[in-house]
Design an enzyme around this catalytic site. Sequence first.
Site: not given
Length: 391
Positions: A139, A151, A190
């Site tokens: 990510h 990530e 997130n």
Amino acid sequence: MMIKKIVVVGAGTMGHGIAEVAALSGFKVGLIDISWDFLNRAKDRITESVTRLYEKGQIKEKVEDILGRMEFNTSYDIAKDADFAIEAVPENLELKKNVFKSLDDITPSHTILATNTSSIPISDIAEATKRKDKVIGMHFFNPPVIMKLVEVIPSKYTSDEVTNLTIELAKKMNKIPVKLKYEIPGFVSNRIFIRLLQEACREVENGEGSIEEVDSAARNKLKLPMGLFELADYVGLDVVVDIWNVLVTRGTPDVKCSIYKNKVAERSLGVKSGKGFYTYPAPGKYMKVQLPNESKVDPAKLISLAVNEASWMIENEIVSAKDIDTVMIYGFNFPKGLLEMADELGLDNVYAYLKDIYAKGYDAYRPTNLLEKMIKEGKLGKKSGEGFYKY
């Protein structure tokens, strides 16, 4: 395994940015999308960006040499000799599965298949392939050329070898990788991001502070680059609601809040539509929001839910305190880590807010066992010499 050629599927903002990062790092790169319109636009943007980096002296290699390593196509044929593939198409599971089926069919058996998803479980995507052990989450953050964080998320199928190769690749791309022990919905970034927005919302909806006061506390007291509602506007309120829904449907305790959904319902999506919690000069044109200097909002309360979420991740050995702070510094441009902030503000203060809000019926605020233990042991942060860190 030597990675020589990287293929990226999806030529949007993230895709063409990742392709550029790979080319700048010396790899041969293929970029695939469904139309030449998208591909030509991506090529123009990459050319512009690489030229700018060269003119500023940030790269030494000639622009034409970097672009010479790149090929663009609407066909998956250019993935036939890829060693590593990265999918960067919109956040839709069926669409991603189709991409992975195509990559699985055409790439050599050694090829690692990565997804740039920010919220979909990697295991769900891996199940579309015959090489589940070679599928991983990678990510990147927007814009990929500038943001340092990546990530790395192994699924329940991913082999250790594939995880280690992906970490090494991120480093070769001049990125800072943070590896999760196993996948959780929303990963680190997130989960923390949504928890910050949820507490901001709870305070506003309960009349504990206005939108501007919450953002003033974030910017002037916590020294964040943006207020939390301002950041939500910047990301896109539709994107915020989508991530929120993914977390809740996959078992993360919710926080009752309607202001984000209401904005989306009236198509006020933030910067992209020119109006969200704030009004911007034009759709897609961001300008720093003017905020009051003073605010009655306590920063310890504002970060309390996010700190609780972070401590849950540490307690479950998904990541370390240092990893979480790395994510917030390099993924969100925080001036310092979230847990470093918590230690400075006092974990007893954070804990007191969590207990108080939890007592009012908000389940998500129930302090974790780890926080309870730290408070009992007198690990209150900087003032006691130890909190999430030792001083």
